[in-house]
Design an enzyme around this catalytic site. Structure first.
Site, PDB file in Angstrom:
ATOM      1  N   SER A   1      17.533   0.626 -20.319  1.00 47.66           N
ATOM      2  CA  SER A   1      18.558  -0.397 -21.230  1.00 47.66           C
ATOM      3  C   SER A   1      19.615  -0.419 -19.469  1.00 47.66           C
ATOM      4  O   SER A   1      20.316   0.976 -19.162  1.00 47.66           O
ATOM      5  CB  SER A   1      18.659  -0.034 -22.058  1.00 47.66           C
ATOM      6  OG  SER A   1      19.705  -1.179 -22.503  1.00 47.66           O
TER       7      SER A   1
ATOM      8  N   TYR B   1      23.574   3.563 -28.695  1.00 46.94           N
ATOM      9  CA  TYR B   1      22.073   3.491 -27.962  1.00 46.94           C
ATOM     10  C   TYR B   1      22.386   2.959 -26.568  1.00 46.94           C
ATOM     11  O   TYR B   1      21.423   3.833 -26.096  1.00 46.94           O
ATOM     12  CB  TYR B   1      21.956   2.244 -29.165  1.00 46.94           C
ATOM     13  CG  TYR B   1      20.862   1.337 -28.339  1.00 46.94           C
ATOM     14  CD1 TYR B   1      19.249   1.809 -28.742  1.00 46.94           C
ATOM     15  CD2 TYR B   1      20.751   0.642 -26.552  1.00 46.94           C
ATOM     16  CE1 TYR B   1      18.029   0.811 -27.730  1.00 46.94           C
ATOM     17  CE2 TYR B   1      20.048  -0.523 -26.217  1.00 46.94           C
ATOM     18  CZ  TYR B   1      18.213   0.055 -26.976  1.00 46.94           C
ATOM     19  OH  TYR B   1      17.892  -0.632 -26.142  1.00 46.94           O
TER      20      TYR B   1
HETATM   21  P1  NDP Z   1      10.877  -3.887 -30.966  1.00 51.83           P
HETATM   22  O1  NDP Z   1      11.899  -3.359 -32.022  1.00 51.83           O
HETATM   23  O2  NDP Z   1      10.305  -5.630 -30.185  1.00 51.83           O
HETATM   24  O3  NDP Z   1       9.833  -2.668 -31.027  1.00 51.83           O
HETATM   25  C1  NDP Z   1      10.450  -1.639 -30.957  1.00 51.83           C
HETATM   26  C2  NDP Z   1       8.499  -1.134 -30.541  1.00 51.83           C
HETATM   27  O4  NDP Z   1       8.989   0.483 -31.177  1.00 51.83           O
HETATM   28  C3  NDP Z   1       7.523  -1.360 -31.924  1.00 51.83           C
HETATM   29  O5  NDP Z   1       6.114  -1.398 -31.409  1.00 51.83           O
HETATM   30  C4  NDP Z   1       8.215   0.016 -33.590  1.00 51.83           C
HETATM   31  O6  NDP Z   1       6.976   0.391 -33.930  1.00 51.83           O
HETATM   32  C5  NDP Z   1       8.365   1.078 -32.179  1.00 51.83           C
HETATM   33  N1  NDP Z   1       8.659   2.456 -32.442  1.00 51.83           N
HETATM   34  C6  NDP Z   1       9.877   2.402 -33.543  1.00 51.83           C
HETATM   35  N2  NDP Z   1      10.767   3.539 -33.758  1.00 51.83           N
HETATM   36  C7  NDP Z   1       9.240   4.532 -33.745  1.00 51.83           C
HETATM   37  C8  NDP Z   1       9.222   5.277 -33.738  1.00 51.83           C
HETATM   38  N3  NDP Z   1      10.181   6.652 -34.896  1.00 51.83           N
HETATM   39  N4  NDP Z   1       7.850   6.129 -33.676  1.00 51.83           N
HETATM   40  C9  NDP Z   1       6.480   5.180 -33.068  1.00 51.83           C
HETATM   41  N5  NDP Z   1       7.173   3.835 -32.569  1.00 51.83           N
HETATM   42  C10 NDP Z   1       8.128   3.091 -33.012  1.00 51.83           C
HETATM   43  O7  NDP Z   1      11.445  -3.130 -29.233  1.00 51.83           O
HETATM   44  P2  NDP Z   1      11.877  -4.212 -27.685  1.00 51.83           P
HETATM   45  O8  NDP Z   1      10.424  -4.361 -27.640  1.00 51.83           O
HETATM   46  O9  NDP Z   1      12.132  -5.175 -27.823  1.00 51.83           O
HETATM   47  O10 NDP Z   1      11.837  -2.665 -27.256  1.00 51.83           O
HETATM   48  C11 NDP Z   1      10.521  -1.632 -26.347  1.00 51.83           C
HETATM   49  C12 NDP Z   1      11.512  -0.697 -25.280  1.00 51.83           C
HETATM   50  O11 NDP Z   1      12.735  -1.532 -24.356  1.00 51.83           O
HETATM   51  C13 NDP Z   1      12.834  -0.016 -26.685  1.00 51.83           C
HETATM   52  O12 NDP Z   1      12.881   1.153 -25.886  1.00 51.83           O
HETATM   53  C14 NDP Z   1      14.431  -0.307 -26.483  1.00 51.83           C
HETATM   54  O13 NDP Z   1      15.046  -0.283 -26.538  1.00 51.83           O
HETATM   55  C15 NDP Z   1      14.137  -1.325 -24.899  1.00 51.83           C
HETATM   56  N6  NDP Z   1      14.296  -2.623 -24.328  1.00 51.83           N
HETATM   57  C16 NDP Z   1      14.746  -3.477 -25.261  1.00 51.83           C
HETATM   58  C17 NDP Z   1      15.740  -4.365 -25.085  1.00 51.83           C
HETATM   59  C18 NDP Z   1      15.698  -5.753 -25.389  1.00 51.83           C
HETATM   60  O14 NDP Z   1      16.534  -6.914 -25.120  1.00 51.83           O
HETATM   61  N7  NDP Z   1      14.237  -6.005 -25.929  1.00 51.83           N
HETATM   62  C19 NDP Z   1      17.065  -4.384 -23.705  1.00 51.83           C
HETATM   63  C20 NDP Z   1      16.606  -3.031 -23.358  1.00 51.83           C
HETATM   64  C21 NDP Z   1      15.993  -2.082 -23.162  1.00 51.83           C
HETATM   65  P3  NDP Z   1       7.042  -0.248 -35.908  1.00 51.83           P
HETATM   66  O15 NDP Z   1       6.897  -1.460 -35.396  1.00 51.83           O
HETATM   67  O16 NDP Z   1       5.706  -0.012 -36.031  1.00 51.83           O
HETATM   68  O17 NDP Z   1       7.536   0.249 -36.456  1.00 51.83           O
END
Ligand code: NDP
Length: 248
Positions: free
Chosen positions: A143, A157
């Site tokens: 990120s 984070y």
């Molecule tokens: P979301 O919250 O929309 O989605 C997160 C995903 O991670 C979900 O599919 C969730 O699964 C899964 N997840 C969470 N905890 C676990 C776990 N313990 N084991 C397996 N799966 C897990 O997030 P984003 O799509 O926004 O983010 C995706 C990635 O991008 C992350 O790493 C985030 O930090 C990074 N990111 C996002 C930004 C943003 O602005 N959106 C900016 C910078 C980085 P479930 O729903 O089934 O729990």
């Protein structure tokens, strides 16, 4: 031979967008999720109905036994791995550092850092030529928070994503001679549901004002970068931290 991609956290957001684009490009997909079974099963079904291959596998990436089970499902179903996208990630309620407790830090580091380390380890064991594999690619989701620090929101984070940058830099060098490229995408503010976990569902609109392009990004725009890093077109790219942040 169809290439196989494992995406952690593929139930929604960037992970789901990456799955859709990867399926359109011909990858067979192992879609991991933690809590949202129905959304992930539906996504896998849509991919299959469109002529692709996909399975949905539940596993908490922070739990070693569950990660081993995830990779065992992958082995059993596809028998190969070409790309790991370490996408699963969480953040918690926005607050200052002095308000945070250690339980929160443990959760944030367990999912974001240890989850990515565990999956990277299992991927290297399968893809490295040192272990009889045929090479592959790992794309980690870092990120821009890693370099901005997320003050007043979630320094924990940001620090976890800093660890992802170091994982990317170190592992890229460690396995460069074994057929594996390791890169990271560093998204800026992207319109997904993750911001609601921080207590500010409309965060994208607020932060957009500080983005040079004047807008938040789309999950699909991050997916494009992930798919390029995963592809043969990025054959000489390893150890890169690619900002997808509208110039922020
Ligand atoms: P979301 O919250 O929309 O989605 C997160 C995903 O991670 C979900 O599919 C969730 O699964 C899964 N997840 C969470 N905890 C676990 C776990 N313990 N084991 C397996 N799966 C897990 O997030 P984003 O799509 O926004 O983010 C995706 C990635 O991008 C992350 O790493 C985030 O930090 C990074 N990111 C996002 C930004 C943003 O602005 N959106 C900016 C910078 C980085 P479930 O729903 O089934 O729990």
């Amino acid at each position: 031979m169809t290439k196989v991609m494992l995406i952690t956290g593929a139930s929604r957001g960037i992970g789901a967008a990456t799955a859709r684009l990867a399926a359109a490009q011909g990858y067979a997909l192992c879609l991991n999720y933690c809590r949202h079974a129905e959304a992930t099963e539906t996504l896998a079904k849509q991919i299959i109905e469109a002529g692709g291959q996909a399975i949905a596998v539940q596993a908490d990436v922070a739990d070693e036994a569950q990660v081993l089970r995830l990779f065992a499902s992958l082995d059993q179903h596809f028998g190969r791995l070409d790309v790991l996208v370490n996408n699963a990630g969480i953040l918690e309620q926005q607050m200052r550092l002095e308000q945070m407790d250690v339980g929160r830090w443990q959760r944030v580091f367990a999912v974001n850092v240890f989850g990515s380390f565990l999956c990277a380890r299992e991927a290297v064991l399968r893809m490295s030529t040192r272990h009889g594999g045929r090479g592959g690619a790992i794309v980690n989701l870092s990120s821009v928070a890693a370099r901005l620090g997320a003050p007043g929101e979630y320094i924990d984070y940001a620090a976890a994503k800093g660890a992802i940058d170091s994982l990317t830099l170190g592992l890229a060098k460690e396995v460069a001679g074994e057929g594996i490229r390791v890169n990271a995408v560093r998204p800026g503010v992207i319109d997904t549901e993750i911001h609601a976990s921080g207590g500010e569902p409309a965060r994208v609109a607020r932060v957009s004002q500080s983005v040079p392009m004047g807008r938040g990004g789309l999950a699909e725009e991050v997916a494009e970068a992930i798919l390029w890093l995963a592809s043969g077109q990025a054959s000489y790219t390893s150890g890169a931290l690619l900002d997808v942040s509208g110039g922020r």
